[in-house]
Design a protein around this motif. Structure first.
Motif, PDB file in Angstrom:
ATOM      1  N   GLN A   1      13.829  -4.390   2.322  1.00  0.00           N
ATOM      2  CA  GLN A   1      12.984  -4.529   3.127  1.00  0.00           C
ATOM      3  C   GLN A   1      11.942  -5.013   2.521  1.00  0.00           C
ATOM      4  OE1 GLN A   1      13.499  -0.435   4.080  1.00  0.00           O
ATOM      5  NE2 GLN A   1      11.279  -0.396   5.639  1.00  0.00           N
ATOM      6  N   VAL A   2      10.736  -5.390   3.714  1.00  0.00           N
ATOM      7  CA  VAL A   2       9.247  -5.941   3.576  1.00  0.00           C
ATOM      8  C   VAL A   2       8.628  -4.664   3.322  1.00  0.00           C
ATOM      9  CG1 VAL A   2       7.659  -7.281   2.878  1.00  0.00           C
ATOM     10  CG2 VAL A   2      10.134  -7.867   3.304  1.00  0.00           C
ATOM     11  N   GLN A   3       7.880  -3.821   2.694  1.00  0.00           N
ATOM     12  CA  GLN A   3       6.725  -3.546   2.757  1.00  0.00           C
ATOM     13  C   GLN A   3       5.281  -4.313   2.452  1.00  0.00           C
ATOM     14  OE1 GLN A   3       7.090  -0.348   0.047  1.00  0.00           O
ATOM     15  NE2 GLN A   3       7.842   0.690   1.243  1.00  0.00           N
ATOM     16  N   LEU A   4       4.305  -3.979   3.892  1.00  0.00           N
ATOM     17  CA  LEU A   4       3.211  -4.500   4.159  1.00  0.00           C
ATOM     18  C   LEU A   4       1.870  -3.770   4.378  1.00  0.00           C
ATOM     19  CD1 LEU A   4       4.509  -7.463   6.809  1.00  0.00           C
ATOM     20  CD2 LEU A   4       4.664  -7.658   4.343  1.00  0.00           C
ATOM     21  N   VAL A   5       1.269  -4.161   3.309  1.00  0.00           N
ATOM     22  CA  VAL A   5       0.011  -2.771   3.649  1.00  0.00           C
ATOM     23  C   VAL A   5      -1.065  -4.338   3.964  1.00  0.00           C
ATOM     24  CG1 VAL A   5      -1.887  -1.400   2.570  1.00  0.00           C
ATOM     25  CG2 VAL A   5       0.632  -1.345   2.083  1.00  0.00           C
ATOM     26  N   GLU A   6      -2.351  -3.950   5.203  1.00  0.00           N
ATOM     27  CA  GLU A   6      -4.037  -4.461   5.252  1.00  0.00           C
ATOM     28  C   GLU A   6      -4.697  -3.555   4.932  1.00  0.00           C
ATOM     29  OE1 GLU A   6      -0.542  -4.733   9.135  1.00  0.00           O
ATOM     30  OE2 GLU A   6      -1.138  -3.313   7.449  1.00  0.00           O
ATOM     31  N   SER A   7      -5.688  -4.337   4.438  1.00  0.00           N
ATOM     32  CA  SER A   7      -6.694  -4.481   4.850  1.00  0.00           C
ATOM     33  C   SER A   7      -7.403  -4.957   4.697  1.00  0.00           C
ATOM     34  CB  SER A   7      -7.180  -3.817   3.526  1.00  0.00           C
ATOM     35  OG  SER A   7      -6.900  -5.004   2.649  1.00  0.00           O
ATOM     36  N   GLY A   8      -9.287  -4.219   5.008  1.00  0.00           N
ATOM     37  CA  GLY A   8     -10.222  -5.745   5.577  1.00  0.00           C
ATOM     38  C   GLY A   8     -10.396  -5.883   6.688  1.00  0.00           C
ATOM     39  N   GLY A   9     -10.084  -4.466   7.548  1.00  0.00           N
ATOM     40  CA  GLY A   9     -11.047  -4.365   9.172  1.00  0.00           C
ATOM     41  C   GLY A   9     -12.018  -3.605   8.935  1.00  0.00           C
ATOM     42  N   GLY A  10     -12.972  -3.489   9.962  1.00  0.00           N
ATOM     43  CA  GLY A  10     -14.363  -3.049  10.343  1.00  0.00           C
ATOM     44  C   GLY A  10     -14.873  -3.376  11.658  1.00  0.00           C
ATOM     45  N   LEU A  11     -16.196  -2.673  11.022  1.00  0.00           N
ATOM     46  CA  LEU A  11     -17.287  -3.048  12.400  1.00  0.00           C
ATOM     47  C   LEU A  11     -18.271  -3.422  12.375  1.00  0.00           C
ATOM     48  CD1 LEU A  11     -18.690  -2.320  15.386  1.00  0.00           C
ATOM     49  CD2 LEU A  11     -19.991  -0.526  13.867  1.00  0.00           C
ATOM     50  N   VAL A  12     -18.094  -5.033  13.037  1.00  0.00           N
ATOM     51  CA  VAL A  12     -18.555  -6.310  12.461  1.00  0.00           C
ATOM     52  C   VAL A  12     -19.675  -6.717  14.239  1.00  0.00           C
ATOM     53  CG1 VAL A  12     -16.690  -7.819  13.085  1.00  0.00           C
ATOM     54  CG2 VAL A  12     -19.179  -9.028  11.634  1.00  0.00           C
ATOM     55  N   GLN A  13     -20.684  -6.969  13.738  1.00  0.00           N
ATOM     56  CA  GLN A  13     -21.426  -7.341  14.943  1.00  0.00           C
ATOM     57  C   GLN A  13     -20.978  -8.942  15.466  1.00  0.00           C
ATOM     58  OE1 GLN A  13     -25.456  -7.598  14.468  1.00  0.00           O
ATOM     59  NE2 GLN A  13     -26.146  -6.138  14.998  1.00  0.00           N
ATOM     60  N   ALA A  14     -20.768  -9.618  16.764  1.00  0.00           N
ATOM     61  CA  ALA A  14     -20.931 -10.359  17.018  1.00  0.00           C
ATOM     62  C   ALA A  14     -21.057 -12.002  16.992  1.00  0.00           C
ATOM     63  CB  ALA A  14     -21.003 -10.571  18.813  1.00  0.00           C
ATOM     64  N   GLY A  15     -20.395 -12.935  16.131  1.00  0.00           N
ATOM     65  CA  GLY A  15     -21.205 -13.900  15.625  1.00  0.00           C
ATOM     66  C   GLY A  15     -20.877 -13.606  13.917  1.00  0.00           C
ATOM     67  N   GLY A  16     -20.780 -12.558  13.136  1.00  0.00           N
ATOM     68  CA  GLY A  16     -20.099 -12.243  11.835  1.00  0.00           C
ATOM     69  C   GLY A  16     -18.725 -12.876  12.210  1.00  0.00           C
ATOM     70  N   SER A  17     -18.682 -12.614  10.211  1.00  0.00           N
ATOM     71  CA  SER A  17     -17.204 -13.139   9.424  1.00  0.00           C
ATOM     72  C   SER A  17     -16.303 -11.479   9.285  1.00  0.00           C
ATOM     73  CB  SER A  17     -17.209 -13.892   8.256  1.00  0.00           C
ATOM     74  OG  SER A  17     -17.709 -14.777   9.625  1.00  0.00           O
ATOM     75  N   LEU A  18     -14.988 -11.714   9.550  1.00  0.00           N
ATOM     76  CA  LEU A  18     -14.214 -10.598   8.283  1.00  0.00           C
ATOM     77  C   LEU A  18     -13.276 -11.579   7.778  1.00  0.00           C
ATOM     78  CD1 LEU A  18     -14.168  -7.260   9.741  1.00  0.00           C
ATOM     79  CD2 LEU A  18     -15.215  -7.532   8.423  1.00  0.00           C
ATOM     80  N   ARG A  19     -12.581 -10.638   6.422  1.00  0.00           N
ATOM     81  CA  ARG A  19     -11.459 -11.651   5.831  1.00  0.00           C
ATOM     82  C   ARG A  19     -10.170 -10.341   5.391  1.00  0.00           C
ATOM     83  NH1 ARG A  19      -9.490 -14.011   0.505  1.00  0.00           N
ATOM     84  NH2 ARG A  19     -10.157 -12.195  -0.341  1.00  0.00           N
ATOM     85  N   LEU A  20      -9.425 -10.271   6.679  1.00  0.00           N
ATOM     86  CA  LEU A  20      -8.544  -9.440   5.709  1.00  0.00           C
ATOM     87  C   LEU A  20      -7.164  -9.668   4.983  1.00  0.00           C
ATOM     88  CD1 LEU A  20      -6.826  -8.846   9.646  1.00  0.00           C
ATOM     89  CD2 LEU A  20      -9.283  -7.871   8.693  1.00  0.00           C
ATOM     90  N   SER A  21      -6.999  -9.095   4.499  1.00  0.00           N
ATOM     91  CA  SER A  21      -6.062  -9.034   3.685  1.00  0.00           C
ATOM     92  C   SER A  21      -4.340  -8.151   3.898  1.00  0.00           C
ATOM     93  CB  SER A  21      -6.027  -8.572   1.868  1.00  0.00           C
ATOM     94  OG  SER A  21      -7.829  -9.554   1.707  1.00  0.00           O
ATOM     95  N   CYS A  22      -3.706  -8.865   3.062  1.00  0.00           N
ATOM     96  CA  CYS A  22      -1.917  -8.422   3.032  1.00  0.00           C
ATOM     97  C   CYS A  22      -1.348  -8.405   1.793  1.00  0.00           C
ATOM     98  CB  CYS A  22      -1.305  -9.060   4.757  1.00  0.00           C
ATOM     99  SG  CYS A  22       0.291  -8.388   4.518  1.00  0.00           S
ATOM    100  N   ALA A  23      -0.707  -7.300   1.618  1.00  0.00           N
ATOM    101  CA  ALA A  23       0.107  -7.273   0.309  1.00  0.00           C
ATOM    102  C   ALA A  23       1.361  -7.324   0.529  1.00  0.00           C
ATOM    103  CB  ALA A  23      -1.241  -6.515  -0.743  1.00  0.00           C
ATOM    104  N   ALA A  24       1.886  -7.775  -0.002  1.00  0.00           N
ATOM    105  CA  ALA A  24       3.526  -7.699   0.639  1.00  0.00           C
ATOM    106  C   ALA A  24       3.894  -6.677  -1.082  1.00  0.00           C
ATOM    107  CB  ALA A  24       3.925  -9.213   1.051  1.00  0.00           C
ATOM    108  N   SER A  25       5.421  -6.210  -0.310  1.00  0.00           N
ATOM    109  CA  SER A  25       6.181  -6.195  -1.811  1.00  0.00           C
ATOM    110  C   SER A  25       6.834  -6.837  -2.416  1.00  0.00           C
ATOM    111  CB  SER A  25       6.779  -4.528  -1.250  1.00  0.00           C
ATOM    112  OG  SER A  25       7.479  -5.218   0.250  1.00  0.00           O
ATOM    113  N   GLU A  26       7.273  -7.831  -1.588  1.00  0.00           N
ATOM    114  CA  GLU A  26       7.890  -9.374  -1.719  1.00  0.00           C
ATOM    115  C   GLU A  26       8.001 -10.285  -2.170  1.00  0.00           C
ATOM    116  OE1 GLU A  26      11.442  -6.741  -1.387  1.00  0.00           O
ATOM    117  OE2 GLU A  26      11.667  -8.712  -2.096  1.00  0.00           O
ATOM    118  N   ASN A  27       7.930 -10.756  -3.359  1.00  0.00           N
ATOM    119  CA  ASN A  27       7.026 -12.307  -3.293  1.00  0.00           C
ATOM    120  C   ASN A  27       7.244 -12.698  -2.356  1.00  0.00           C
ATOM    121  OD1 ASN A  27       6.621 -14.867  -4.215  1.00  0.00           O
ATOM    122  ND2 ASN A  27       8.073 -15.157  -6.414  1.00  0.00           N
ATOM    123  N   THR A  28       6.096 -13.528  -1.628  1.00  0.00           N
ATOM    124  CA  THR A  28       5.907 -14.042  -0.306  1.00  0.00           C
ATOM    125  C   THR A  28       6.505 -15.261  -0.228  1.00  0.00           C
ATOM    126  OG1 THR A  28       3.818 -14.343  -1.006  1.00  0.00           O
ATOM    127  CG2 THR A  28       3.677 -12.742   0.092  1.00  0.00           C
TER     128      THR A  28
END
Length: 117
Positions: A1-28
């Motif tokens: 079973q693979v566990q996935l944990v996301e991070s990096g979300g939030g509030l941003v103004q239009a035109g801005g940038s964000l980077r989301l991350s996902c950590a996997a419990s298994e070797n990707t």
């Protein structure tokens, strides 16, 4: 079973940038297809971007040229760089993995992205 944990979300103004991350419990490297989906309020979950184990990528038309998916197999991480964000990108973003060996999909708990106009 693979566990996935996301991070990096939030509030941003239009035109801005964000980077989301996902950590996997298994070797990707062992994950055949890994990617990002999103679900806006009152809408169905949709594919944003995915990358296969052979390196092929697929993007939703709505994010092409603005979002970039990448994976770091050494760190068992998946990323989504989101640039030129629009209010319509507001959604909960989910990391997803698919294994041929189990024929199952695995999901993270999601991270919220809110783009203000």
């Amino acid at each position: 079973q693979v566990q996935l944990v996301e991070s990096g979300g939030g509030l941003v103004q239009a035109g801005g940038s964000l980077r989301l991350s996902c950590a996997a419990s298994e070797n990707t490297l062992s994950i055949n297809v890994i990617g990002w989906y999103r679900q806006a309020h009152g809408k169905q979950r949709e594919l944003v971007a995915r990358v296969s184990d052979d390196g092929r990528t697929k993007y939703a038309d709505s994010v092409k040229g603005r979002f970039t998916i990448s994976r770091d197999n050494a760190k068992n991480m998946l990323y989504l760089q989101m640039n030129s964000l629009k209010p319509e990108d507001t959604a909960v973003y989910y990391c997803n993995a698919y294994l041929y060996s189990t024929a199952e999909y695995y999901w993270g708990q999601g991270t919220k992205v809110n783009v203000s106009s």
